[in-house]
Motif scaffolding. Structure first.
Motif, mmCIF file in Angstrom:
data_model
loop_
_atom_site.group_PDB
_atom_site.id
_atom_site.type_symbol
_atom_site.label_atom_id
_atom_site.label_comp_id
_atom_site.label_asym_id
_atom_site.label_seq_id
_atom_site.Cartn_x
_atom_site.Cartn_y
_atom_site.Cartn_z
ATOM 1 N N ARG A 129 0.788 -1.236 0.000
ATOM 2 C CA ARG A 129 0.000 0.000 0.000
ATOM 3 C C ARG A 129 0.823 1.290 0.000
ATOM 4 N N CYS A 130 2.152 1.190 -0.063
ATOM 5 C CA CYS A 130 2.953 2.418 -0.119
ATOM 6 C C CYS A 130 2.777 3.047 -1.497
ATOM 7 N N VAL A 131 2.431 4.349 -1.530
ATOM 8 C CA VAL A 131 2.158 5.006 -2.813
ATOM 9 C C VAL A 131 3.401 5.693 -3.396
ATOM 10 N N ARG A 132 4.566 5.427 -2.796
ATOM 11 C CA ARG A 132 5.858 5.949 -3.333
ATOM 12 C C ARG A 132 5.886 7.482 -3.397
ATOM 13 N N CYS A 133 5.297 8.131 -2.435
ATOM 14 C CA CYS A 133 5.213 9.597 -2.489
ATOM 15 C C CYS A 133 6.466 10.279 -1.928
ATOM 16 N N SER A 134 7.264 9.544 -1.111
ATOM 17 C CA SER A 134 8.498 10.065 -0.505
ATOM 18 C C SER A 134 8.275 11.123 0.572
ATOM 19 N N ALA A 186 5.411 11.154 9.417
ATOM 20 C CA ALA A 186 5.198 11.870 8.150
ATOM 21 C C ALA A 186 4.192 11.130 7.270
ATOM 22 N N CYS A 187 4.291 9.799 7.263
ATOM 23 C CA CYS A 187 3.422 8.995 6.397
ATOM 24 C C CYS A 187 1.951 9.152 6.782
ATOM 25 N N LYS A 188 1.686 9.491 8.048
ATOM 26 C CA LYS A 188 0.286 9.633 8.489
ATOM 27 C C LYS A 188 -0.405 10.784 7.770
HETATM 28 S S1 SF4 Z 1 5.116 8.521 3.108
HETATM 29 FE FE1 SF4 Z 1 6.676 6.995 2.511
HETATM 30 S S2 SF4 Z 1 5.911 5.068 3.383
HETATM 31 FE FE2 SF4 Z 1 4.181 6.479 3.386
HETATM 32 S S3 SF4 Z 1 3.111 6.106 1.439
HETATM 33 FE FE3 SF4 Z 1 4.578 7.773 1.018
HETATM 34 S S4 SF4 Z 1 6.469 6.743 0.303
HETATM 35 FE FE4 SF4 Z 1 5.151 5.168 1.244
#
Ligand code: SF4
Ligand code: SF4
Length: 434
Positions: free
Chosen positions: A12-17, A86-88
């Motif tokens: 489910r990680c959307v690769r948003c960084s 941060a991911c939250k």
């Molecule tokens: S913040 Fe990081 S771990 Fe969370 S969805 Fe984005 S890339 Fe994936």
């Protein structure tokens, strides 16, 4: 996290960084916008929280195998928790739990942990501390003036680092409790490692044995409250132990106890301490010290990579860490000027030492500490304080390596100065910043 949840979450990680930074709304400058020490030092996507989730997925799909290269990336991470906070802002993922599960899988194959971590795990099994120091010397830190009460219901759990390496913290905590009239005891020869440095390497079997041994001893003594001056021990007892075994006693960090004692008037801070101070939030007293809330629901996929939790899962955002207590204390010390760094509370930058990094990757630990020291210097403070013996060691190493003018004290040492109990240390601190 059980295996089923892990298998779903790694997809489910959307690769948003977003996990490489502190949350956008918290950024105050480009210089201090980043939040992930592993990315700051190694600057390659797999080292980030999201990058490690992709590694976990690739591992499950059989695209990558256990290797020294994989192990190196997975363990070059202080498990500081910035990525989880941060991911939250993006999702309901738990990057830290995924990383810990991946470490467990590497331990199961014999690939993990790092050789230096295996050495300290053996030391804990043999002599109950990761420093391989004799167990019978564990209580050598106690000076003659400390009064212990064998019948006390309050236990001071000293921890390995304060017992053997940062004795000044243990002495300060004990003297402050004596000054406030708190009746407390220590476990003496029955105190062992809390298991934190082992848990963070992924050796969950050894950790389980340790937590059961520690809880058996504490429960057998009828203790009502356990007090910690180590953020690592505190977090491990407060957050990690209950995931395996519930207990009835209360846990408190010394900053919580001392804040209460100052507020109630049992501790009177009367001495002038004319210095400018900034405070480093230890990861294990801050964002990581937030308990998990029980949740029994379903993860329902909506489209590729996107799912929702029904009912909504409580988000562990790090906001319930211990942030006010240390700041309340500092603001009540007469003459002391308190200034903040840019990245604070649940968005604080890690000291660089945790999760076995100090042993296995000392160069990463010191580079991270120097980034944090520079931030403390930029705050205009003369003195950096914190509330964890592990942060203390690494930040002091960073100060020395950077040749910084900054001085480091534990917050309990400042309380002793304000109580008028450390006139020599106060003289030295004020002379050095004059
Ligand atoms: S913040 Fe990081 S771990 Fe969370 S969805 Fe984005 S890339 Fe994936
Ligand atoms: S836990 Fe800290 S060091 Fe590790 S990936 Fe997350 S932000 Fe980076």
């Amino acid at each position: 996290m059980d295996e089923e949840e892990y298998q779903k979450m790694i997809k489910r990680c959307v690769r948003c960084s977003v996990c490489k930074w502190i949350p956008q709304v918290q950024i105050k400058s480009q210089k201090y916008a980043s939040g992930c020490p592993a990315i700051d030092i190694y600057n390659y996507h797999p080292y980030s929280g999201g990058g490690k989730i992709i590694l976990a997925l690739a591992y499950e799909m059989g695209r990558i195998k256990p290797s020294e290269e994989l192990r190196d990336i997975v363990y070059k991470c202080t498990v500081c928790g910035n990525c989880a906070v941060a991911c939250k802002y993006m999702s309901t993922l738990e990057p830290i739990e995924i990383m810990m599960k991946l470490r467990e899988k590497l331990v199961d194959t014999g690939c993990g942990p790092m050789p230096q971590q295996k050495t300290y795990i053996e030391a804990v099994k043999k002599v109950n501390n990761p420093y391989n120091e004799p167990h019978e010397k564990r209580m050598d830190w106690i000076p003659d003036d400390i009064h212990l009460d064998p019948k006390a219901k309050v236990l001071y759990y000293v921890g390995c680092t304060s017992s053997y390496r940062r004795k000044e913290m243990a002495i300060a905590a004990a003297r402050i409790m004596n000054e406030a009239g708190i009746s407390f005891n220590v476990l003496q020869e029955d105190e062992f490692c809390c298991g934190s440095p082992i848990l963070r390497t992924g050796d969950s079997n050894t950790f389980e044995e340790i937590l059961n041994k520690n809880l058996d001893i504490i429960e057998s003594k009828g203790i009502e409250t356990v007090v910690f001056s180590c953020a690592g021990c505190y977090d491990t007892f407060k957050v990690d132990y209950p995931l395996s075994r519930k207990y009835d006693f209360k846990v408190k960090h010394t900053v919580e106890l001392f804040d209460e004692l100052i507020e109630s008037g049992q501790l009177k801070l009367t001495n002038n301490v004319p210095i400018t101070v900034t405070y480093h939030d230890p990861c294990h007293l801050g964002r990581n010290a937030e308990r998990y809330e029980d949740w029994d629901g379903d993860v329902v996929p909506l489209m590729p990579l996107i799912s929702i939790n029904i009912p909504p899962k409580p988000k562990r955002t790090g906001s319930k860490g211990i942030y006010d207590a240390p700041r309340n204390i500092l603001k009540k010390i007469p003459g002391l000027k308190f200034v903040e760094m840019e990245r604070i509370q649940e968005y604080a930058y890690c000291c660089g030492a945790g999760a076995g990094v100090k042993s296995a990757f000392p160069e990463m630990a010191i580079k991270t500490a120097k980034i944090r020291i520079e931030e403390a210097e930029d705050s205009g403070a003369d003195i950096l304080v914190s509330a964890c013996p592990f942060c203390s060691t690494n930040l002091q190493d960073g100060i020395m390596d950077k040749n910084s003018k900054l001085k480091y004290f534990d917050i309990s040492e400042l309380i002793l100065m304000a109580l008028g109990l450390e006139p020599e240390k106060l003289k030295q601190a004020t002379a050095e910043v004059a």
